[in-house]
Design a protein around this motif. Structure first.
Motif, short mmCIF file in Angstrom:
data_model
loop_
_atom_site.label_atom_id
_atom_site.label_comp_id
_atom_site.label_asym_id
_atom_site.label_seq_id
_atom_site.Cartn_x
_atom_site.Cartn_y
_atom_site.Cartn_z
N LEU A 149 0.86 -1.17 0.00
CA LEU A 149 0.00 0.00 0.00
C LEU A 149 0.90 1.23 0.00
O LEU A 149 1.83 1.32 0.80
N LEU B 227 1.08 5.48 0.23
CA LEU B 227 0.35 6.69 0.66
C LEU B 227 1.16 7.91 0.28
O LEU B 227 2.33 8.04 0.64
N ALA C 52 -3.69 7.07 -2.53
CA ALA C 52 -3.42 5.74 -1.98
C ALA C 52 -3.51 4.75 -3.13
O ALA C 52 -4.40 4.85 -3.99
N ARG D 41 -7.21 8.89 -5.69
CA ARG D 41 -6.63 10.20 -5.37
C ARG D 41 -7.74 11.21 -5.11
O ARG D 41 -8.79 11.17 -5.75
N ALA E 250 -8.30 10.95 4.49
CA ALA E 250 -7.42 9.78 4.53
C ALA E 250 -8.18 8.46 4.62
O ALA E 250 -7.94 7.53 3.84
N ILE F 189 -8.25 5.62 1.58
CA ILE F 189 -7.63 4.31 1.83
C ILE F 189 -8.66 3.19 1.72
O ILE F 189 -8.40 2.13 1.15
N CYS G 170 -9.38 2.61 -1.86
CA CYS G 170 -8.21 1.98 -2.48
C CYS G 170 -8.20 0.48 -2.22
O CYS G 170 -8.02 -0.33 -3.15
N TYR H 156 5.11 5.08 2.51
CA TYR H 156 4.63 6.46 2.64
C TYR H 156 5.69 7.42 2.10
O TYR H 156 6.88 7.09 2.03
N VAL I 294 0.20 12.50 6.62
CA VAL I 294 0.21 11.19 5.96
C VAL I 294 1.10 10.21 6.71
O VAL I 294 0.75 9.03 6.84
N ALA J 46 0.18 6.49 8.16
CA ALA J 46 0.97 5.30 7.84
C ALA J 46 1.48 4.61 9.11
O ALA J 46 1.42 3.38 9.24
N GLY K 213 -0.59 7.59 -5.09
CA GLY K 213 -0.13 6.63 -4.11
C GLY K 213 0.58 5.44 -4.72
O GLY K 213 1.46 4.83 -4.09
#
Length: 367
Positions: free
Chosen positions: A21, A23, A32, A50, A74, A78, A81, A97, A110, A114, A328
């Protein structure tokens, strides 16, 4: 580091697929993405979500407000995503990240997310250089082997080449970045920030007819853009200037518009970038140019670079807005390459920095 080659270490369990993943939130885009590395080494983008913080025309984005946007969005970004990728947090091998460079407050927002996810789900962290993310995603998508890289974005302008497990900076801006230059002029002439001021500058420039004289400021392998911006802004106070849409008299042959200013600014700045890129190509004998970063979406920049590369018997590689603009998935790609070489970021060192140069990264995954 510089001057010494470190042999790449063995890939960790290369027989199985890997999931990461990524970020990203170094500026006004919160992104993400989930990427999969298969057993044969191929990469698959499973999702790339995004959300952009957009301000009213004439206004830029402030660090505090941008950080607030990232914190608010956030979780949603996520969740979308992971849902689109069809995976859960438990399936991931690592969380990557953006460590820097970028705006301090958004970066901190961010990295906090993370770090929290890493602790909650017991997943390793990998801090990623923003520029290296752009480069590795560009290489993966386009198939460019060993290109000269022109990295052009809102906060960075660099000409880069790979050598001895390091991305070496051949030239860069001495003051403001090309994206910042275009964005600031968009604010002067009150262009919309939706979807981005640079995109709207590009659309205005397509309507321009007159090439107005502006300073041409290459200094060896470097460029200077603040003087060009000031000179372009000065034209807006000229009595001959007319905003687009206002009536003009046929006899006023010397009149010029905001479209002409956008056209002139683009042509001058892009010509400077083409010049220093060509010089780097000549220096190392490269036939490939890879354009990365948000400004890399600009069709006129790609066209001008393509003409130069064609004359040298080379070619230009570029991606569309899915991968050019901050996202991301590029952080996931670079982070997973690093992770598979055994590199991780301990929680105690999971910081971020506004200044993280491209040539500070040990590119262990390239031999």
């Amino acid at each position: 580091m510089p001057g010494r080659i470190r042999k790449p270490g063995p890939l960790k369990n290369p027989e199985r697929p890997y999931l990461a993943l990524g970020l990203e939130g170094s500026a006004n885009k919160l992104g993400a993405g989930v990427i999969k590395h298969a057993e044969d080494g191929s990469s698959t983008v499973l999702s790339n979500v995004r959300h952009t913080y957009i301000t009213p025309p004439g206004e830029g984005f402030q660090p505090r407000d941008t950080a607030l946007h990232h914190r608010e969005w956030a979780l949603k970004v996520i969740e979308d995503c992971l849902s689109k990728a069809g995976v859960s947090m438990h399936d991931l091998d690592c969380i990557c990240y953006t460590k820097g460079p970028g705006m301090g407050a958004p970066l901190q927002s961010v990295v906090l997310v993370a770090r929290t996810l890493s602790l909650l789900f017991n997943k390793p962290l990998v801090g990623v250089n923003h520029c290296v993310g752009h480069i590795e995603m560009g290489r993966e998508i386009t198939g460019a082997k060993n290109p000269i890289v022109l990295y052009v974005s809102g906060g960075n302008t660099q000409v880069i080449a790979y050598s001895r497990q390091c991305y070496r900076i051949f030239g860069e801006t001495l003051d403001i970045a090309v994206g910042n230059c275009l964005d600031r002029f968009a604010r002067v002439i009150n262009l919309s920030n939706d979807p981005s001021p640079g995109y709207n500058i590009e659309q205005e420039a397509k309507k321009g007819k007159r090439l107005l004289p502006l300073p041409y400021a290459t200094k060896g392998m470097d460029v200077s853009l603040s003087g060009i911006l000031t000179s372009t802004e000065a034209y807006t106070t000229d009595k001959r200037y007319r905003a687009d849409g206002l009536p003009r008299n046929p006899e006023d042959s010397d009149i010029f518009s905001s479209a002409d200013l956008c056209f002139s600014l683009q042509e001058t700045v892009f010509a400077m970038l083409v010049e220093i890129t060509e010089r780097a190509m000549a220096h190392i004998g490269s036939k490939e140019v890879l354009i990365v970063g948000g400004v890399g979406c600009n069709e006129r920049l790609q066209e001008m670079m393509g003409i130069m590369a064609c004359e040298r018997g080379g070619r230009v590689f570029a991606t569309d807005e899915r991968f050019c603009i901050d996202n991301g998935i590029m952080i996931a790609q670079a982070g997973l390459l690093s992770f598979r070489m055994g590199q991780q970021t301990p929680i105690s060192k999971s910081t971020c920095t506004q200044r993280f140069r491209t040539d500070q990264v040990h590119v262990a995954w390239r031999s």
